[in-house]
Every structure is written in structure tokens, then in C-alpha cells.
Design a protein around this motif. Sequence first.
Motif, PDB file in Angstrom:
ATOM      1  N   THR A 248       0.973 -51.983 -33.001  1.00 25.01           N
ATOM      2  CA  THR A 248       1.683 -53.156 -32.494  1.00 25.01           C
ATOM      3  C   THR A 248       2.921 -52.702 -31.734  1.00 25.01           C
ATOM      4  O   THR A 248       3.688 -51.873 -32.231  1.00 25.01           O
ATOM      5  CB  THR A 248       2.108 -54.082 -33.653  1.00 25.01           C
ATOM      6  OG1 THR A 248       0.941 -54.568 -34.306  1.00 25.01           O
ATOM      7  CG2 THR A 248       2.926 -55.257 -33.137  1.00 25.01           C
ATOM      8  N   THR A 250       6.381 -54.107 -30.019  1.00 21.22           N
ATOM      9  CA  THR A 250       7.258 -55.267 -30.005  1.00 21.22           C
ATOM     10  C   THR A 250       8.700 -54.799 -29.880  1.00 21.22           C
ATOM     11  O   THR A 250       8.995 -53.598 -29.925  1.00 21.22           O
ATOM     12  CB  THR A 250       7.082 -56.103 -31.294  1.00 21.22           C
ATOM     13  OG1 THR A 250       7.945 -57.247 -31.245  1.00 21.22           O
ATOM     14  CG2 THR A 250       7.432 -55.296 -32.540  1.00 21.22           C
ATOM     15  N   HIS A 251       9.605 -55.759 -29.707  1.00 17.60           N
ATOM     16  CA  HIS A 251      11.031 -55.455 -29.735  1.00 17.60           C
ATOM     17  C   HIS A 251      11.591 -55.974 -31.059  1.00 17.60           C
ATOM     18  O   HIS A 251      10.830 -56.302 -31.972  1.00 17.60           O
ATOM     19  CB  HIS A 251      11.740 -56.082 -28.527  1.00 17.60           C
ATOM     20  CG  HIS A 251      11.306 -57.482 -28.236  1.00 17.60           C
ATOM     21  ND1 HIS A 251      10.285 -57.785 -27.370  1.00 17.60           N
ATOM     22  CD2 HIS A 251      11.724 -58.677 -28.746  1.00 17.60           C
ATOM     23  CE1 HIS A 251      10.102 -59.097 -27.333  1.00 17.60           C
ATOM     24  NE2 HIS A 251      10.961 -59.658 -28.168  1.00 17.60           N
ATOM     25  N   ASP A 252      12.906 -56.033 -31.170  1.00 17.59           N
ATOM     26  CA  ASP A 252      13.549 -56.444 -32.424  1.00 17.59           C
ATOM     27  C   ASP A 252      13.436 -57.956 -32.580  1.00 17.59           C
ATOM     28  O   ASP A 252      14.275 -58.714 -32.091  1.00 17.59           O
ATOM     29  CB  ASP A 252      15.020 -56.008 -32.408  1.00 17.59           C
ATOM     30  CG  ASP A 252      15.742 -56.352 -33.709  1.00 17.59           C
ATOM     31  OD1 ASP A 252      15.057 -56.672 -34.699  1.00 17.59           O
ATOM     32  OD2 ASP A 252      16.984 -56.295 -33.718  1.00 17.59           O
ATOM     33  N   THR A 253      12.400 -58.392 -33.278  1.00 21.43           N
ATOM     34  CA  THR A 253      12.139 -59.813 -33.467  1.00 21.43           C
ATOM     35  C   THR A 253      11.351 -59.996 -34.762  1.00 21.43           C
ATOM     36  O   THR A 253      10.924 -59.017 -35.383  1.00 21.43           O
ATOM     37  CB  THR A 253      11.370 -60.383 -32.262  1.00 21.43           C
ATOM     38  OG1 THR A 253      11.201 -61.791 -32.424  1.00 21.43           O
ATOM     39  CG2 THR A 253      10.014 -59.724 -32.096  1.00 21.43           C
ATOM     40  N   LEU A 256       8.112 -58.072 -35.642  1.00 14.73           N
ATOM     41  CA  LEU A 256       8.280 -56.659 -35.993  1.00 14.73           C
ATOM     42  C   LEU A 256       8.250 -56.497 -37.513  1.00 14.73           C
ATOM     43  O   LEU A 256       7.605 -55.587 -38.047  1.00 14.73           O
ATOM     44  CB  LEU A 256       9.611 -56.137 -35.438  1.00 14.73           C
ATOM     45  CG  LEU A 256      10.109 -54.809 -36.018  1.00 14.73           C
ATOM     46  CD1 LEU A 256       9.148 -53.674 -35.694  1.00 14.73           C
ATOM     47  CD2 LEU A 256      11.515 -54.501 -35.506  1.00 14.73           C
ATOM     48  N   HIS A 257       8.922 -57.388 -38.212  1.00 13.00           N
ATOM     49  CA  HIS A 257       9.016 -57.280 -39.663  1.00 13.00           C
ATOM     50  C   HIS A 257       7.737 -57.768 -40.337  1.00 13.00           C
ATOM     51  O   HIS A 257       7.369 -57.255 -41.399  1.00 13.00           O
ATOM     52  CB  HIS A 257      10.240 -58.044 -40.140  1.00 13.00           C
ATOM     53  CG  HIS A 257      11.512 -57.526 -39.538  1.00 13.00           C
ATOM     54  ND1 HIS A 257      12.148 -56.401 -40.004  1.00 13.00           N
ATOM     55  CD2 HIS A 257      12.237 -57.957 -38.462  1.00 13.00           C
ATOM     56  CE1 HIS A 257      13.216 -56.159 -39.259  1.00 13.00           C
ATOM     57  NE2 HIS A 257      13.292 -57.082 -38.322  1.00 13.00           N
ATOM     58  N   VAL A 266       3.438 -49.186 -35.689  1.00  8.21           N
ATOM     59  CA  VAL A 266       4.418 -49.982 -34.946  1.00  8.21           C
ATOM     60  C   VAL A 266       5.183 -49.116 -33.958  1.00  8.21           C
ATOM     61  O   VAL A 266       5.671 -48.024 -34.317  1.00  8.21           O
ATOM     62  CB  VAL A 266       5.418 -50.666 -35.908  1.00  8.21           C
ATOM     63  CG1 VAL A 266       6.513 -51.380 -35.113  1.00  8.21           C
ATOM     64  CG2 VAL A 266       4.700 -51.644 -36.825  1.00  8.21           C
ATOM     65  N   ALA A 268       8.464 -49.977 -31.843  1.00  3.06           N
ATOM     66  CA  ALA A 268       9.488 -51.013 -31.718  1.00  3.06           C
ATOM     67  C   ALA A 268      10.532 -50.595 -30.690  1.00  3.06           C
ATOM     68  O   ALA A 268      11.017 -49.455 -30.706  1.00  3.06           O
ATOM     69  CB  ALA A 268      10.155 -51.257 -33.071  1.00  3.06           C
ATOM     70  N   LEU A 279      14.365 -50.939 -38.355  1.00  5.61           N
ATOM     71  CA  LEU A 279      12.983 -50.458 -38.253  1.00  5.61           C
ATOM     72  C   LEU A 279      12.370 -50.387 -39.643  1.00  5.61           C
ATOM     73  O   LEU A 279      12.976 -49.848 -40.570  1.00  5.61           O
ATOM     74  CB  LEU A 279      12.969 -49.069 -37.621  1.00  5.61           C
ATOM     75  CG  LEU A 279      11.573 -48.437 -37.441  1.00  5.61           C
ATOM     76  CD1 LEU A 279      10.795 -49.149 -36.353  1.00  5.61           C
ATOM     77  CD2 LEU A 279      11.700 -46.943 -37.137  1.00  5.61           C
ATOM     78  N   CYS A 285       5.797 -45.884 -38.104  1.00  4.74           N
ATOM     79  CA  CYS A 285       6.698 -46.795 -37.398  1.00  4.74           C
ATOM     80  C   CYS A 285       7.673 -45.956 -36.579  1.00  4.74           C
ATOM     81  O   CYS A 285       8.342 -45.065 -37.116  1.00  4.74           O
ATOM     82  CB  CYS A 285       7.482 -47.668 -38.373  1.00  4.74           C
ATOM     83  SG  CYS A 285       6.510 -48.947 -39.189  1.00  4.74           S
ATOM     84  N   ALA A 287      10.745 -46.176 -33.436  1.00  2.00           N
ATOM     85  CA  ALA A 287      11.625 -46.994 -32.600  1.00  2.00           C
ATOM     86  C   ALA A 287      11.993 -46.217 -31.348  1.00  2.00           C
ATOM     87  O   ALA A 287      12.311 -45.017 -31.416  1.00  2.00           O
ATOM     88  CB  ALA A 287      12.891 -47.380 -33.361  1.00  2.00           C
TER      89      ALA A 287
END
Length: 362
Positions: A248, A250-253, A256-257, A266, A268, A279, A285, A287
Amino acid sequence: MPRLLIVKLGAIGDVVMAIPGAYAMHREGYAVDWVCNTVVAPILQLYPWIHVIPVDEKALLHSGKTKGLRVMMTVWRLLAGRKYDVCATLYYDARYKLLTLPVRAPRKVMLSRTERATQLLPGRHHTDEYARILLGRKDGETPSQLAPIVVSGPAQNVLPPKGDKPRIALVPGGARNMMRDDALRRWPLESYVELAKLLLAKGCEVVLCGGMDDRWVSDAFTSLEVTNCIATMSLVQQIGAFNEIDVTVTHDTGPLHLAGITSTAVVAIFGPTDPRGRLPQRTNCVALWGGEGFACRPCYDGRDYAPCEHNGCVRQITPAMALGEVEALLVARREGRELLPRVRTPKHTPVPALVQLEGARP
């Protein structure tokens, strides 16, 4: 049995990051009651050890004093007569403390910007900080690198059966809740479109994920052969879908969680916020944190962002960089390897020129 009351209505990311602390209290023998908003209630209900008390947060804060008071009194009636050993209001805003007026507890906790013991300290992961505050630990006893609590309850998958192609999810919207729109957190929509093109050219299946408020991004992908699931899934269904996704992006939204409590890998993308505090602290995962060398990064102080018109920190992350991390995660998955969570930053290069990741493959 000792009892814990948590007041954390939303947003999605904050609630998910507070779950490991609640779980640590549960493992110490506490029964956990959680006052949350109706949006995140279905997420918390996936954890059978949490008793959820849903609240209409929009009516509470944004529908006038009369309606807000009615909601408040409903919560008071639900809490009246209940005995708690710990009552934790995980907010700095004193208005949320009103929700617990009828509650009597030997230990009542609220976040403070002046008291170190109850402040989310900068440079530390929010998950660990929530746990430290809930557990009442001193700095030297701070929990470290608590992983997200993976959902064990049912989460329906609505995606079509997965074929042989790697399945990649993109989350191009988000960063918005009932309080405000945090547009500075978003990776540019054109970057998501370009990444989708690169992934399709590599033979990947691309799935778009997002909520009802993200429908505005769909038009940008109409010419591409992607599976558009934006505004078609509930939060619980989205959790189920992430379990069927290889990687996946995504950005910080909030999503993400949500992805963090599933099996998906992930990638991010961060800019104005610090990934070291957000993160998901689990394997697979990564970032990408843009803005290395920017004096203003990170500019988010927990309440506001610095005035910014160009959003250069997130724009510094290119689709090619994101593609490289996706490919690395896919290779690790095929080989059965788990990659430790990590934060990568591009070298300081003027935007929009191509920037190279430190230590990146040539």
C-alpha cells in the motif's frame, strides 16, 4: 477487575496509535471502556476486549450548543454510576474533559502541554507515548517500538479474487476529518497518477482506496486500467481489503494506520509531519520523508502547520522513488523476508529536480 476509561473520539490514526497502550493495560488485567466517535467505532469493535461507547462527535462539537449538550448528557448517563480505576482523556483540549465530569476515578489523566509526564514528547512515536501515559510510566520506563495490534476479528474483503499480478493499493486522498483538511500532508495527485502508470507498466494490478470524501481524486485515473474502490468500502471492509494487498502506498493519513493493523506492506510518504512518530512500528513498513535540509521540516507542531504554498517537502519524493520501495518490498515478500521498519530521506536537492535516496540502488 480494575477498569480503564479512555476518551479518544478520533481521528483514525490517533485512535489506532492509542490501541497498543490500551492493550498493554488490558494485559495488566484492566477492563477497557472507550468513548469514541461513531466513525471509528467499527474499528475498535474488531477488538473483543474493548467495550465501545460511541459518540456523535459532529453533533457534539459542530451542531450548536443545544444539540451538543444533548450529546454530552447522553454520554454522562452512560457513564454515571460506573467505577473506574483510571480515566484517560487523550486530548490537550480541555473541552473533552467535560465528557468525564460524572466519572470518579483514583487516577484521572489528560494530555498537558506543560507537564512532561502527560505530554506527547517530540521525537518519540505516538504509540509508545500513549502507552507510557496510560501505564503511568516514567521516562526511563517508556515502552519502545510497540507494534500495531493486528485485527483478529472479522473484516470482510470486497475485492475481486487476486490473480498472479502483484496487487498495489494507492490512497491518493485522505488527510481530512471533520475538524479540517490537512492538504499539506498529501502527496500530489499527479504523483499518484504517474506512479499508477509506472506500476501498470511493470505488470502490477493497481487498486485505489479511500472514503466518501475522496471521490474528487477519481477523475484523474479515468484513463488508466485501475480498480477504483474509492467511496465503495466501509472502514472495516477497507481493513479486509488491505489484507489482500501486497503493498500500500499512501501519505500521512488515516488509511496509513488502517494498513498498519493488517498484513499489507506499506510505503508511506511524509513531509510536514515526522514519520518517526507515526510510521507503523512493524516489519515491511518504510517511510519516504521529503524535505531533508529544509529549515522548516517538520513544521507540524501538533496543532498547526507553518505557512506554506509550495509543499516542497512532499513534492521532493518522486514516483520513481516510491516505485523503487514498492519493488523492494515485493522482492522481500517473494523471498519470504521481513524488512525492518525504516525511514529514508532524499538528499537535499531543489524541487522539482530528480533527487536520489541516500543509499538507494543506482
